[in-house]
Design a protein around this motif. Structure first.
Motif, PDB file in Angstrom:
ATOM      1  N   ALA A 169      -1.397  28.326  17.667  1.00  0.00           N
ATOM      2  CA  ALA A 169      -0.899  29.594  17.130  1.00  0.00           C
ATOM      3  C   ALA A 169      -1.510  29.852  15.749  1.00  0.00           C
ATOM      4  O   ALA A 169      -1.933  30.973  15.449  1.00  0.00           O
ATOM      5  CB  ALA A 169       0.625  29.586  17.061  1.00  0.00           C
ATOM      6  N   VAL A 170      -1.582  28.827  14.933  1.00  0.00           N
ATOM      7  CA  VAL A 170      -2.191  28.967  13.603  1.00  0.00           C
ATOM      8  C   VAL A 170      -3.686  29.281  13.750  1.00  0.00           C
ATOM      9  O   VAL A 170      -4.216  30.155  13.050  1.00  0.00           O
ATOM     10  CB  VAL A 170      -1.962  27.697  12.748  1.00  0.00           C
ATOM     11  N   THR A 171      -4.365  28.606  14.668  1.00  0.00           N
ATOM     12  CA  THR A 171      -5.790  28.866  14.898  1.00  0.00           C
ATOM     13  C   THR A 171      -6.019  30.307  15.320  1.00  0.00           C
ATOM     14  O   THR A 171      -6.920  30.983  14.808  1.00  0.00           O
ATOM     15  CB  THR A 171      -6.351  27.902  15.968  1.00  0.00           C
ATOM     16  N   VAL A 172      -5.204  30.796  16.244  1.00  0.00           N
ATOM     17  CA  VAL A 172      -5.328  32.183  16.700  1.00  0.00           C
ATOM     18  C   VAL A 172      -5.113  33.139  15.526  1.00  0.00           C
ATOM     19  O   VAL A 172      -5.877  34.089  15.335  1.00  0.00           O
ATOM     20  CB  VAL A 172      -4.340  32.483  17.852  1.00  0.00           C
ATOM     21  N   LYS A 173      -4.111  32.872  14.736  1.00  0.00           N
ATOM     22  CA  LYS A 173      -3.818  33.727  13.585  1.00  0.00           C
ATOM     23  C   LYS A 173      -4.975  33.716  12.586  1.00  0.00           C
ATOM     24  O   LYS A 173      -5.400  34.766  12.093  1.00  0.00           O
ATOM     25  CB  LYS A 173      -2.523  33.273  12.911  1.00  0.00           C
ATOM     26  N   GLU A 174      -5.501  32.534  12.299  1.00  0.00           N
ATOM     27  CA  GLU A 174      -6.595  32.405  11.326  1.00  0.00           C
ATOM     28  C   GLU A 174      -7.875  33.092  11.800  1.00  0.00           C
ATOM     29  O   GLU A 174      -8.672  33.546  10.979  1.00  0.00           O
ATOM     30  CB  GLU A 174      -6.875  30.931  11.030  1.00  0.00           C
ATOM     31  N   THR A 175      -8.089  33.156  13.102  1.00  0.00           N
ATOM     32  CA  THR A 175      -9.307  33.764  13.631  1.00  0.00           C
ATOM     33  C   THR A 175      -9.135  35.255  13.920  1.00  0.00           C
ATOM     34  O   THR A 175     -10.079  35.913  14.357  1.00  0.00           O
ATOM     35  CB  THR A 175      -9.773  33.044  14.918  1.00  0.00           C
ATOM     36  N   GLY A 176      -7.935  35.791  13.689  1.00  0.00           N
ATOM     37  CA  GLY A 176      -7.711  37.218  13.842  1.00  0.00           C
ATOM     38  C   GLY A 176      -7.519  37.715  15.258  1.00  0.00           C
ATOM     39  O   GLY A 176      -7.686  38.901  15.523  1.00  0.00           O
ATOM     40  N   HIS A 177      -7.173  36.841  16.174  1.00  0.00           N
ATOM     41  CA  HIS A 177      -6.979  37.233  17.576  1.00  0.00           C
ATOM     42  C   HIS A 177      -5.508  37.465  17.917  1.00  0.00           C
ATOM     43  O   HIS A 177      -5.080  37.268  19.048  1.00  0.00           O
ATOM     44  CB  HIS A 177      -7.574  36.168  18.502  1.00  0.00           C
ATOM     45  N   VAL A 178      -4.743  37.900  16.955  1.00  0.00           N
ATOM     46  CA  VAL A 178      -3.292  38.063  17.119  1.00  0.00           C
ATOM     47  C   VAL A 178      -2.980  39.277  18.009  1.00  0.00           C
ATOM     48  O   VAL A 178      -3.453  40.383  17.727  1.00  0.00           O
ATOM     49  CB  VAL A 178      -2.606  38.211  15.748  1.00  0.00           C
ATOM     50  N   PRO A 179      -2.185  39.073  19.059  1.00  0.00           N
ATOM     51  CA  PRO A 179      -1.807  40.194  19.926  1.00  0.00           C
ATOM     52  C   PRO A 179      -0.687  41.019  19.303  1.00  0.00           C
ATOM     53  O   PRO A 179      -0.054  40.607  18.335  1.00  0.00           O
ATOM     54  CB  PRO A 179      -1.310  39.483  21.190  1.00  0.00           C
ATOM     55  N   GLN A 180      -0.448  42.174  19.883  1.00  0.00           N
ATOM     56  CA  GLN A 180       0.659  43.029  19.461  1.00  0.00           C
ATOM     57  C   GLN A 180       1.937  42.699  20.226  1.00  0.00           C
ATOM     58  O   GLN A 180       3.033  43.021  19.777  1.00  0.00           O
ATOM     59  CB  GLN A 180       0.303  44.497  19.717  1.00  0.00           C
ATOM     60  N   LEU A 181       1.775  42.082  21.396  1.00  0.00           N
ATOM     61  CA  LEU A 181       2.878  41.805  22.305  1.00  0.00           C
ATOM     62  C   LEU A 181       2.543  40.546  23.087  1.00  0.00           C
ATOM     63  O   LEU A 181       1.378  40.324  23.430  1.00  0.00           O
ATOM     64  CB  LEU A 181       3.044  42.991  23.271  1.00  0.00           C
ATOM     65  N   ILE A 182       3.574  39.736  23.375  1.00  0.00           N
ATOM     66  CA  ILE A 182       3.396  38.536  24.199  1.00  0.00           C
ATOM     67  C   ILE A 182       4.277  38.674  25.431  1.00  0.00           C
ATOM     68  O   ILE A 182       5.475  38.953  25.323  1.00  0.00           O
ATOM     69  CB  ILE A 182       3.751  37.259  23.419  1.00  0.00           C
ATOM     70  N   ILE A 183       3.667  38.437  26.593  1.00  0.00           N
ATOM     71  CA  ILE A 183       4.395  38.442  27.862  1.00  0.00           C
ATOM     72  C   ILE A 183       4.221  37.068  28.480  1.00  0.00           C
ATOM     73  O   ILE A 183       3.100  36.585  28.649  1.00  0.00           O
ATOM     74  CB  ILE A 183       3.896  39.559  28.791  1.00  0.00           C
ATOM     75  N   SER A 184       5.327  36.431  28.841  1.00  0.00           N
ATOM     76  CA  SER A 184       5.306  35.033  29.257  1.00  0.00           C
ATOM     77  C   SER A 184       5.992  34.824  30.603  1.00  0.00           C
ATOM     78  O   SER A 184       6.894  35.560  30.985  1.00  0.00           O
ATOM     79  CB  SER A 184       6.026  34.190  28.198  1.00  0.00           C
ATOM     80  N   SER A 185       5.591  33.751  31.243  1.00  0.00           N
ATOM     81  CA  SER A 185       6.353  33.200  32.352  1.00  0.00           C
ATOM     82  C   SER A 185       7.740  32.851  31.827  1.00  0.00           C
ATOM     83  O   SER A 185       7.906  32.542  30.647  1.00  0.00           O
ATOM     84  CB  SER A 185       5.648  31.930  32.854  1.00  0.00           C
ATOM     85  N   GLU A 186       8.722  32.868  32.707  1.00  0.00           N
ATOM     86  CA  GLU A 186      10.079  32.489  32.305  1.00  0.00           C
ATOM     87  C   GLU A 186      10.291  30.979  32.291  1.00  0.00           C
ATOM     88  O   GLU A 186      11.322  30.509  31.815  1.00  0.00           O
ATOM     89  CB  GLU A 186      11.094  33.132  33.249  1.00  0.00           C
ATOM     90  N   ALA A 187       9.334  30.206  32.812  1.00  0.00           N
ATOM     91  CA  ALA A 187       9.465  28.749  32.832  1.00  0.00           C
ATOM     92  C   ALA A 187       9.590  28.229  31.398  1.00  0.00           C
ATOM     93  O   ALA A 187       8.945  28.739  30.475  1.00  0.00           O
ATOM     94  CB  ALA A 187       8.275  28.108  33.530  1.00  0.00           C
ATOM     95  N   ALA A 188      10.416  27.215  31.211  1.00  0.00           N
ATOM     96  CA  ALA A 188      10.748  26.721  29.873  1.00  0.00           C
ATOM     97  C   ALA A 188       9.515  26.397  29.039  1.00  0.00           C
ATOM     98  O   ALA A 188       9.432  26.783  27.864  1.00  0.00           O
ATOM     99  CB  ALA A 188      11.652  25.493  29.979  1.00  0.00           C
ATOM    100  N   ARG A 189       8.545  25.690  29.606  1.00  0.00           N
ATOM    101  CA  ARG A 189       7.370  25.264  28.834  1.00  0.00           C
ATOM    102  C   ARG A 189       6.509  26.453  28.391  1.00  0.00           C
ATOM    103  O   ARG A 189       5.970  26.451  27.293  1.00  0.00           O
ATOM    104  CB  ARG A 189       6.548  24.252  29.619  1.00  0.00           C
ATOM    105  N   ALA A 190       6.396  27.465  29.228  1.00  0.00           N
ATOM    106  CA  ALA A 190       5.609  28.647  28.866  1.00  0.00           C
ATOM    107  C   ALA A 190       6.352  29.491  27.841  1.00  0.00           C
ATOM    108  O   ALA A 190       5.759  29.952  26.854  1.00  0.00           O
ATOM    109  CB  ALA A 190       5.295  29.477  30.106  1.00  0.00           C
ATOM    110  N   LEU A 191       7.637  29.693  28.049  1.00  0.00           N
ATOM    111  CA  LEU A 191       8.410  30.530  27.136  1.00  0.00           C
ATOM    112  C   LEU A 191       8.514  29.892  25.750  1.00  0.00           C
ATOM    113  O   LEU A 191       8.439  30.591  24.736  1.00  0.00           O
ATOM    114  CB  LEU A 191       9.797  30.812  27.710  1.00  0.00           C
ATOM    115  N   THR A 192       8.626  28.573  25.696  1.00  0.00           N
ATOM    116  CA  THR A 192       8.643  27.900  24.391  1.00  0.00           C
ATOM    117  C   THR A 192       7.300  28.060  23.697  1.00  0.00           C
ATOM    118  O   THR A 192       7.239  28.352  22.488  1.00  0.00           O
ATOM    119  CB  THR A 192       9.002  26.410  24.541  1.00  0.00           C
ATOM    120  N   THR A 193       6.206  27.903  24.435  1.00  0.00           N
ATOM    121  CA  THR A 193       4.873  28.120  23.871  1.00  0.00           C
ATOM    122  C   THR A 193       4.761  29.544  23.329  1.00  0.00           C
ATOM    123  O   THR A 193       4.330  29.758  22.191  1.00  0.00           O
ATOM    124  CB  THR A 193       3.783  27.871  24.934  1.00  0.00           C
TER     125      THR A 193
END
Length: 159
Positions: free
Chosen positions: A37-61
């Protein structure tokens, strides 16, 4: 122009008493998610919205990413968990056009197969890999096979 950030969930525990859907992130996975998440933020690839699987591991990520980016909590779509690349493409085609950059957090092999379908590029997609794909379209519904360009790709090992 639309940009899709594909994210495979971070490393998860191998078992859950309740089953696969309820598997939580391991300590390694929590570290991976925070690091990426920090790498994505530092490289400027930050999305406006996140859509996730409802599975615990994906939603926590997804939640770790959203918190790092200062975004609202992730939206969920139950079909991501049991999807394949064609189902995921149909989900993407229904994304709201008011957002130009959306992250989809899901599972393998679906994320790997979707990356291949959209870009024609086969890549190794270990846990918490992130790939940014751009499309020369103004509507999500026009995205189809081989219409995306892989602009950025990173794994926890090379971030």
């Amino acid at each position: 122009m639309k940009t899709l950030l594909l994210v495979r969930h971070a490393n998860a525990l191998h078992e859950s008493v309740k089953g696969d859907f309820y598997r939580h992130l391991s300590a390694k996975g929590l570290d991976e998610a925070k690091q990426m998440a920090v790498t994505v933020k530092e490289t400027g690839h930050v999305p406006q919205l996140i859509i996730s699987s409802e599975a615990a591991r994906a939603l926590t990520t997804a939640t770790i990413f959203a918190d790092t980016f200062g975004l609202d909590k992730p939206k969920t779509n139950a079909a991501i968990y049991e999807g394949n690349e064609q189902k995921l493409l149909r989900i993407i085609n229904k994304f709201p056009d008011g957002f130009d950059n959306i992250a989809l957090v899901g599972h393998n092999p679906d994320i790997s197969n979707l990356l291949l379908l959209l870009t024609g590029q086969m890549r190794d997609v270990p846990t918490c890999t992130v790939a940014s794909i751009s499309f020369e379209f103004d509507e999500w519904e026009t995205i189809s096979a081989n219409t995306g360009d892989l602009d950025w790709y990173s794994t926890p090992e090379n971030s």
